[in-house]
Design a protein around this motif. Structure first.
Motif, short mmCIF file in Angstrom:
data_model
loop_
_atom_site.label_atom_id
_atom_site.label_comp_id
_atom_site.label_asym_id
_atom_site.label_seq_id
_atom_site.Cartn_x
_atom_site.Cartn_y
_atom_site.Cartn_z
N GLU A 16 41.78 42.44 33.07
CA GLU A 16 42.05 41.85 34.38
C GLU A 16 43.03 40.70 34.21
OE1 GLU A 16 38.83 40.97 36.98
OE2 GLU A 16 37.53 42.46 36.04
N THR A 54 42.54 34.60 36.07
CA THR A 54 42.65 33.63 37.15
C THR A 54 41.68 32.50 36.86
OG1 THR A 54 40.91 34.69 38.45
CG2 THR A 54 43.17 35.47 38.83
N ILE A 55 41.78 31.44 37.62
CA ILE A 55 40.85 30.32 37.45
C ILE A 55 39.42 30.80 37.71
CG2 ILE A 55 40.10 28.13 38.49
CD1 ILE A 55 42.50 27.82 36.68
N LYS A 56 39.26 31.65 38.71
CA LYS A 56 37.93 32.16 39.05
C LYS A 56 37.33 32.95 37.89
CE LYS A 56 35.62 34.76 42.68
NZ LYS A 56 35.78 35.51 43.94
N ILE A 57 38.11 33.82 37.27
CA ILE A 57 37.62 34.61 36.14
C ILE A 57 37.37 33.71 34.93
CG2 ILE A 57 38.26 36.40 34.47
CD1 ILE A 57 39.54 37.92 36.80
N LYS A 105 36.49 30.63 34.94
CA LYS A 105 35.25 29.90 35.19
C LYS A 105 34.03 30.80 34.95
CE LYS A 105 36.79 26.42 38.51
NZ LYS A 105 36.67 25.97 39.92
N LYS A 106 34.11 32.06 35.40
CA LYS A 106 33.00 32.99 35.17
C LYS A 106 32.75 33.19 33.69
CE LYS A 106 33.17 35.77 39.37
NZ LYS A 106 33.32 37.14 39.91
#
Length: 154
Positions: free
Chosen positions: A83, A86-89, A91-92
């Motif tokens: 993938e 991103t910042i979201k990924i 962080k996850k």
């Protein structure tokens, strides 16, 4: 003559293969893990053979739980491969690793309660460092490569 040679070769191959120990019985990857664990515990913790034999299944259960937590964490982190990052990924992934660390600490806390009934205080203090080997210096400790800047200059 060809049939005779073919039969001899097949017979030699059969004897060679059948002479190998079966998987899980000293052959292949893993071998007799229980016996190796007992030997390792006895040597590193200076246990009697009887104490090591009693403690080994408990220690193996502890190691299994740690491996399971690490595997689950790795599998989750690996699920994001391919993938776009991103910042979201990110962080996850970071939260998954922190949660994995938290679970490992919890497993260790639970097993301390179990280990005290099997180990002396000296053995208990060693048990969580078994198999970790020497640590590399961190945080500026140890020799710096020639020409490397001081920590305050970075």
């Amino acid at each position: 003559m060809k049939k005779f040679l073919l039969i001899v070769c097949a017979l030699v191959a059969f004897v060679t293969v059948s002479a190998q120990p079966p998987m899980g019985m000293g052959g292949g990857r893993g071998g007799d893990r229980g016996a190796r664990t007992i030997e390792m515990l006895q040597a590193r913790l200076q246990m009697t053979p009887e104490a090591a034999k009693k403690f080994a299944p408990v220690y193996q259960s502890y190691q299994r739980e740690l491996r399971q937590v690490r595997k689950e964490t790795k599998d989750y982190v690996d699920s994001f491969k391919g993938e776009n990052m991103t910042i979201k990924i990110a962080k996850k992934i970071m939260m998954a690793q922190l949660n994995g660390d938290k679970q490992i600490i919890q497993v260790k806390k639970e097993y301390i309660k179990v280990f005290v009934s099997y180990l002396t205080p000296e053995q208990l203090s060693k048990i969580f460092t078994l198999g970790q080997g020497p640590r590399r210096p961190r945080g500026g400790h140890g020799p710096r490569p020639q020409g490397a800047p001081e920590a305050s200059q970075r």
